[in-house]
Design a protein around this motif. Structure first.
Motif, PDB file in Angstrom:
ATOM      1  N   LEU A 174       0.839  -1.190   0.000  1.00  0.00           N
ATOM      2  CA  LEU A 174       0.000   0.000   0.000  1.00  0.00           C
ATOM      3  C   LEU A 174       0.873   1.239   0.000  1.00  0.00           C
ATOM      4  O   LEU A 174       1.881   1.292   0.723  1.00  0.00           O
ATOM      5  N   ARG A 175       0.509   2.224  -0.789  1.00  0.00           N
ATOM      6  CA  ARG A 175       1.220   3.503  -0.755  1.00  0.00           C
ATOM      7  C   ARG A 175       0.294   4.570  -0.188  1.00  0.00           C
ATOM      8  O   ARG A 175      -0.706   4.939  -0.798  1.00  0.00           O
ATOM      9  N   TYR A 176       0.649   5.045   0.998  1.00  0.00           N
ATOM     10  CA  TYR A 176      -0.099   6.123   1.647  1.00  0.00           C
ATOM     11  C   TYR A 176       0.553   7.461   1.311  1.00  0.00           C
ATOM     12  O   TYR A 176       1.784   7.585   1.334  1.00  0.00           O
ATOM     13  N   GLU A 177      -0.284   8.440   1.027  1.00  0.00           N
ATOM     14  CA  GLU A 177       0.222   9.772   0.717  1.00  0.00           C
ATOM     15  C   GLU A 177      -0.513  10.819   1.543  1.00  0.00           C
ATOM     16  O   GLU A 177      -1.608  10.587   2.051  1.00  0.00           O
ATOM     17  N   LYS A 178       0.112  11.980   1.630  1.00  0.00           N
ATOM     18  CA  LYS A 178      -0.451  13.081   2.397  1.00  0.00           C
ATOM     19  C   LYS A 178      -1.753  13.557   1.764  1.00  0.00           C
ATOM     20  O   LYS A 178      -1.839  13.759   0.553  1.00  0.00           O
ATOM     21  N   ARG A 179      -2.768  13.708   2.583  1.00  0.00           N
ATOM     22  CA  ARG A 179      -4.041  14.253   2.106  1.00  0.00           C
ATOM     23  C   ARG A 179      -3.858  15.737   1.811  1.00  0.00           C
ATOM     24  O   ARG A 179      -3.436  16.508   2.681  1.00  0.00           O
ATOM     25  N   GLN A 180      -4.154  16.129   0.589  1.00  0.00           N
ATOM     26  CA  GLN A 180      -3.973  17.525   0.208  1.00  0.00           C
ATOM     27  C   GLN A 180      -5.043  18.393   0.860  1.00  0.00           C
ATOM     28  O   GLN A 180      -6.234  18.085   0.811  1.00  0.00           O
ATOM     29  N   SER A 181      -4.602  19.483   1.476  1.00  0.00           N
ATOM     30  CA  SER A 181      -5.527  20.387   2.163  1.00  0.00           C
ATOM     31  C   SER A 181      -5.903  21.536   1.253  1.00  0.00           C
ATOM     32  O   SER A 181      -5.105  21.998   0.430  1.00  0.00           O
ATOM     33  N   GLN A 182      -7.133  22.026   1.397  1.00  0.00           N
ATOM     34  CA  GLN A 182      -7.600  23.172   0.633  1.00  0.00           C
ATOM     35  C   GLN A 182      -7.308  24.492   1.349  1.00  0.00           C
ATOM     36  O   GLN A 182      -7.601  25.556   0.841  1.00  0.00           O
ATOM     37  N   MET A 183      -6.743  24.410   2.558  1.00  0.00           N
ATOM     38  CA  MET A 183      -6.468  25.616   3.331  1.00  0.00           C
ATOM     39  C   MET A 183      -5.253  26.340   2.769  1.00  0.00           C
ATOM     40  O   MET A 183      -4.328  25.725   2.240  1.00  0.00           O
ATOM     41  N   PRO A 184      -5.211  27.681   2.872  1.00  0.00           N
ATOM     42  CA  PRO A 184      -4.028  28.424   2.426  1.00  0.00           C
ATOM     43  C   PRO A 184      -2.791  27.968   3.180  1.00  0.00           C
ATOM     44  O   PRO A 184      -2.849  27.620   4.364  1.00  0.00           O
ATOM     45  N   LEU A 185      -1.642  27.978   2.497  1.00  0.00           N
ATOM     46  CA  LEU A 185      -0.416  27.476   3.097  1.00  0.00           C
ATOM     47  C   LEU A 185      -0.019  28.260   4.339  1.00  0.00           C
ATOM     48  O   LEU A 185       0.516  27.714   5.296  1.00  0.00           O
ATOM     49  N   GLU A 186      -0.305  29.594   4.345  1.00  0.00           N
ATOM     50  CA  GLU A 186       0.116  30.380   5.490  1.00  0.00           C
ATOM     51  C   GLU A 186      -0.625  29.983   6.761  1.00  0.00           C
ATOM     52  O   GLU A 186      -0.162  30.233   7.869  1.00  0.00           O
ATOM     53  N   MET A 187      -1.789  29.334   6.624  1.00  0.00           N
ATOM     54  CA  MET A 187      -2.539  28.899   7.793  1.00  0.00           C
ATOM     55  C   MET A 187      -2.025  27.562   8.319  1.00  0.00           C
ATOM     56  O   MET A 187      -2.417  27.121   9.397  1.00  0.00           O
TER      57      MET A 187
END
Length: 556
Positions: free
Chosen positions: A339-352
């Motif tokens: 299994l390859r697990y990857e980081k869930r992409q967030s919709q929040m601005p990077l500065e937050m």
């Protein structure tokens, strides 16, 4: 006696018939070994560009090379063509000595060849209607998905109907890792019996999201089939029985097995417990196993200092690992998954996100080896793991799981000395050393099912070619400016060239031979001197045949 570097056809025939190894005494070897040098003398040296084609999308040959599969133009039926063999068209090609019949050649002889070639090589055997008229008109077959089972007797195809549907409350309750940032579709898997020319079984998976391109989310090992639901973050395990039917085994992911799932849901009904938006969603079975493994691994560190550092890393990234997604998987065998697990992409601005676990590299990945029957995590490796890189180098064929019936393994660093040498040279070319090399090569795992061609003309022991433009990996490639040259691996003698059509649009006005979006896909016959190239330009598809012709002379 002839030498090991002989290019003589008769010498190659003698070696194949007598099992004589060039330059050595006769030794006991697998019979396929002696076919390899023979292919240096019988090459697909003639290119016929812009061949007349049927109203269908060609997909690939069956593993035994007897049939060519294609999808109908409306993508609702499977068309099966019986392959007649290169010898059937010798009378059409005999007079041509050039390497290429170009698309610009409008002579009567060339036009006659283009018009007759496809029908001479292929005879339609079946048209199998997979999607009935009563179905929704939105249902279409996915042209980039096909998986063979039972030595090529069955082929698994899938049709898809679009339609965005919001996740239900029940879905959030049953699937803790639900990936709700995806459009949902209805999928129907069709198991087609190619011997009988009929549909053997179907499987429906509604309101789901499954990545199908190039068999991305479906893996097979023998009779076992695994389907990754990216939306539900679980893996459906199926088995092909002796009657040609698909039997569901159980689901891996939210629970260890279907029995555990039934017990938990039954207990919830007894307790009459309900969940609402104020309750935290529990961890899935796989996430619990992964976090437990990482924690125990930290505790087992040999020194107190290392133990503290590993525990610090574990606690710091607990939230990130808890929210990771399975984006690719494969069956290593019938009992083990990678299994390859990857980081869930967030919709929040990077500065937050600064200062949180989510602010680390977007390429954060974990590779998990999981035993299905024991419900146990066996190993977890990072994206830049040297151990994983060495596994890819030394045991590449174990990850591929596929072999043609009449050929050999596709060239890889684990079965080919020349490929391994090229692989090792690539590893040394990274300025960051072995860790950077691992960071670049490890993401090729898991490997998609049946995605490598075993054609002898792609054998790295026989031919030297530019793998930027053509390779054993069956993926679309950019069209190069020059013909693709195939040279003898030992003597460097030019054996044949692949001539592709070049775009004639306005890109040439800017000093470019091709539109950068112009792509080519190759369909190799598993053992005959024949393959097809399909070029995709902006507004059209072009079909080229590359075939053996005794009179064709390869220039310098």
């Amino acid at each position: 006696m002839f030498t090991k570097n002989s290019q003589n056809l008769q010498h190659h025939l003698w070696a194949r018939e007598t099992n004589w190894r060039f330059g050595h005494h006769p030794i006991a070897q697998h019979s396929h070994y002696y076919k390899r040098n023979f292919y240096k003398s019988i090459t697909p040296r003639l290119t016929i560009q812009n061949v007349d084609k049927p109203l269908a999308f060609l997909r690939k040959f069956t593993p035994d090379g007897s049939m060519l599969l294609a999808f109908s133009y409306e993508q609702r039926a499977l068309e099966v063509y019986q392959y007649q063999g290169v010898g059937r068209v010798a009378h059409l090609l005999g007079s041509h000595k050039s390497e290429c019949i170009t698309a610009a050649d409008h002579s009567l002889d060339s036009l006659h060849i283009r018009q007759q070639l496809f029908n001479a090589l292929f005879k339609k055997k079946y048209t199998i209607q997979l999607i009935n008229a009563s179905w929704s008109t939105r249902h279409v077959l996915n042209r980039e998905f096909s998986i063979f089972l039972e030595n090529g007797r069955y082929v698994l195809l899938v049709s898809v109907a679009g339609g965005s549907i919001f996740p239900s409350y029940q879905a959030y309750r049953e699937y803790p890792d639900l990936f709700d940032d995806a459009d949902l579709y209805d999928y129907t898997f069709h198991l087609v019996d190619l011997q009988k020319g009929c549909i053997s079984d179907t499987l429906r998976m509604e309101h789901d999201f499954i990545v199908l391109s190039h068999n991305h989310s479906v893996s097979v090992y023998g009779r076992t089939i695994a389907i990754l639901s990216t939306y539900r973050q679980c893996i459906e395990l199926l088995e092909l029985d002796n009657e040609g039917k698909l039997q569901r085994l159980y689901t891996v992911g939210p629970y260890g097995s279907n029995l555990v799932r039934d017990q938990i849901l039954a207990q919830e009904q007894i307790e009459n417990s309900t969940l609402d938006h104020r309750h935290s969603v529990p961890l899935s079975h796989l996430k619990q196993k992964i976090l437990t493994f990482l924690y125990n691994r930290a505790l087992e560190a040999p020194t107190t200092f290392l133990r503290k550092e590993k525990l610090k890393f574990f606690y710091k990234h607990f939230g990130l690992i808890e929210r990771m997604l399975i984006l690719k998987m494969q069956l290593i065998d019938s009992e083990h998954l990678l299994l390859r697990y990857e980081k869930r992409q967030s919709q929040m601005p990077l500065e937050m996100l600064q200062g949180t676990a989510d602010s680390i590299s977007k390429n954060f990945k974990l590779y998990v080896f999981y035993n299905i029957t024991e419900q146990k995590v066996l190993k977890i490796l990072d994206r830049n793991s040297v151990t994983l890189l060495l596994m890819l180098r030394n045991y590449c064929d174990e990850f591929r799981n596929v072999r043609s019936l009449y050929s050999w393994y596709a060239s890889s660093p684990s079965n080919n000395d020349f490929f391994r040498a090229a692989f090792d040279d690539a590893l040394k070319s990274f300025a960051g050393g072995i860790r950077e090399a691992a960071d670049r090569f490890n993401p090729t795992l898991p490997i998609s099912a049946q995605s490598f061609s075993t054609s002898p003309y792609l054998d790295y022991s026989l031919f030297n070619y530019d793998d930027r433009f053509i390779s054993t990996l069956e993926r679309p490639r950019l069209i190069g400016m020059e013909p693709i040259r195939f040279r003898d691996r030992i003597t460097n003698i030019l054996k044949f060239r692949v001539h592709l059509e070049h775009s004639s649009d306005t890109w040439q006005e800017y000093g470019m031979d091709n539109n950068p979006r112009d792509l080519v896909t190759f369909i190799f016959h598993p053992y005959e001197p024949f393959f097809i190239s399909i070029q995709k330009f902006i507004s059209r598809y072009v079909l080229n045949f590359h075939i053996y012709n005794a009179n064709t002379k390869v220039g310098p």
